[in-house]
Design an enzyme around this catalytic site. Structure first.
Site, PDB file in Angstrom:
ATOM      1  NE  ARG A  65      -9.974  19.595 -28.708  1.00 14.12           N
ATOM      2  CZ  ARG A  65     -10.320  18.839 -27.677  1.00 14.12           C
ATOM      3  NH1 ARG A  65     -10.871  17.652 -27.890  1.00 14.12           N
ATOM      4  NH2 ARG A  65     -10.145  19.263 -26.442  1.00 14.12           N
ATOM      5  CG  HIS A  69      -5.122  19.518 -28.321  1.00 15.71           C
ATOM      6  ND1 HIS A  69      -5.678  19.178 -27.105  1.00 15.71           N
ATOM      7  CD2 HIS A  69      -5.894  20.534 -28.786  1.00 15.71           C
ATOM      8  CE1 HIS A  69      -6.726  19.949 -26.862  1.00 15.71           C
ATOM      9  NE2 HIS A  69      -6.885  20.765 -27.872  1.00 15.71           N
ATOM     10  CG  ASN A  94      -4.325  16.300 -24.874  1.00 14.57           C
ATOM     11  OD1 ASN A  94      -4.866  17.166 -25.559  1.00 14.57           O
ATOM     12  ND2 ASN A  94      -3.037  16.292 -24.601  1.00 14.57           N
ATOM     13  CG  HIS A 192     -13.608  26.122 -31.876  1.00 15.45           C
ATOM     14  ND1 HIS A 192     -13.376  26.930 -30.793  1.00 15.45           N
ATOM     15  CD2 HIS A 192     -12.751  25.081 -31.738  1.00 15.45           C
ATOM     16  CE1 HIS A 192     -12.416  26.410 -30.037  1.00 15.45           C
ATOM     17  NE2 HIS A 192     -12.016  25.288 -30.599  1.00 15.45           N
TER      18      HIS A 192
END
Ligand code: HEM
Length: 326
Positions: A65, A69, A94, A192
């Site tokens: 992740r 990001h 975040n 996910h």
């Protein structure tokens, strides 16, 4: 048996990376070969991630992740790693990022043998690839040669990070603006299949879906019941829920995620949306039916993501510490 073949794949991968030479712009596979004497930078980073994984296997989700990001805001320039007031790190979505300590530890390990050469953006990319492999995903070659950015803004993170309420059409538009295809998007959401979320990210689906005063009708009844228990109407917003329904393998990356989507067991709205949208539904089905399709496609999609807005040549810098410029 599986362990032996995985170790073989890893060993082969780490050796072959020194031989392979695919290039994308100024990025290339094996960029650090010969730049740190005969040290293998990718192996050093892999070993740091592996040591952390042995203590906390959920770290794989955190690192995958973290790369997403980083790349989606300002490109893959390690801007998400910078400390300071109003940096990307401080933006609300975040606040739940994890794995900064692992990236720091990997950077320290490479700085020790090879100071000022390996960028934090590349350390993160290699750490994410190590995570995919440790989570049972297929090994893929990463392109390296990125440099680190000098700027990190909370406002840009807020403006560019996708929200879980986003319609599929808008998400596709966002990903396309970063050079990623529809297939890349659906495959990357397979991230996910590992890790977790918190009640406040999907509670609206349990009690008041888009102001209907009712749950999201697409949600599997048994799952709705179970999730309501963990996330009561009042309170519990921060309770953790694993994407994988089986808590014993919530760090294994595989196509089980898409199978769950097809039986209405998505947790986040965006995940439910890719299954029900005619724009993406057929890709979800193909991924659910074929474990090899997902296995072979996730790595290349991560590589495509790793190409977003990279700094190379004389741009940016090689940070000495990942959390500050300089
Ligand atoms: C439209 C796109 C996306 C949206 C709206 C989205 C949203 C979210 C949300 C809301 C969470 C839960 C955060 C929390 O509660 O702590 C999450 C977790 C996660 N996301 Fe995404 N995501 C998207 C795309 C991606 C992509 C492309 C990847 C990987 C390449 C990814 C990998 C992950 C992982 C691994 C986690 C679990 C993190 C952990 O356990 O620490 N996501 N995402």
């Amino acid at each position: 048996m599986r362990r032996t073949s995985s170790s073989l794949a890893l060993a082969l991968g780490l050796i072959l990376v020194t031989l392979a030479s695919h290039c994308y712009g100024q990025l290339s596979v094996g960029y650090y070969k010969g730049k740190c004497w005969d040290h293998n930078v990718e192996e050093i980073i892999f070993n740091v991630v592996k040591a952390k994984f042995a203590k906390d296997p959920t770290i794989v989700a955190g690192l995958i992740r973290l790369q997403f990001h980083d790349c989606i805001v300002r490109g893959c320039d390690a801007s998400v790693l910078l400390d300071g007031p109003k940096t990307e790190k401080t933006a609300n979505p975040n606040l739940s990022l994890r794995g900064f300590d692992v990236v720091d530890a990997a950077k320290i390990a490479v700085e020790k043998i090879c100071p000022g050469v390996v960028s934090c953006a590349d350390v993160l990319t290699i750490a994410a690839r190590s995570s995919v492999f440790l989570a049972g995903g297929k090994w893929y070659y990463v392109e390296t040669g990125r440099r680190d950015g000098l700027v990190s803004r909370q406002s840009e993170a807020l403006a560019n990070l996708p929200s879980e309420y986003m319609p599929v059409r808008d998400a596709l538009h966002l990903f396309a603006s970063r050079g990623l295809s529809k297939e890349d998007f659906v495959v990357l959401l397979g991230g996910h299949s590992v890790g977790s979320t918190h009640c406040d990210n999907f509670k609206h689906r349990l009690y008041n879906f888009h102001n209907t005063g009712k749950p999201d009708a697409r949600m599997h009844t048994g799952m709705l019941y179970a999730l309501k228990k963990i996330c009561p109407k009042k309170g519990g917003s921060n309770s953790k829920v694993y994407f994988k329904h089986n808590p014993r393998n919530h760090y294994r990356i595989d196509n089980g995620f898409y199978k769950h989507l097809l039986v209405n067991q998505a947790i986040l709205e965006i995940d439910a949306n890719i299954a029900s949208s005619p724009l993406t539904n057929s890709i979800v089905k193909n991924l659910a039916y074929s474990p090899d399709y997902f296995r072979n496609r996730f790595g290349p999609a991560m590589v495509n993501m790793g190409r977003i807005g990279v700094l190379t040549g004389n741009q940016g810098q090689i940070r000495r510490s990942c959390s500050r410029v300089g």
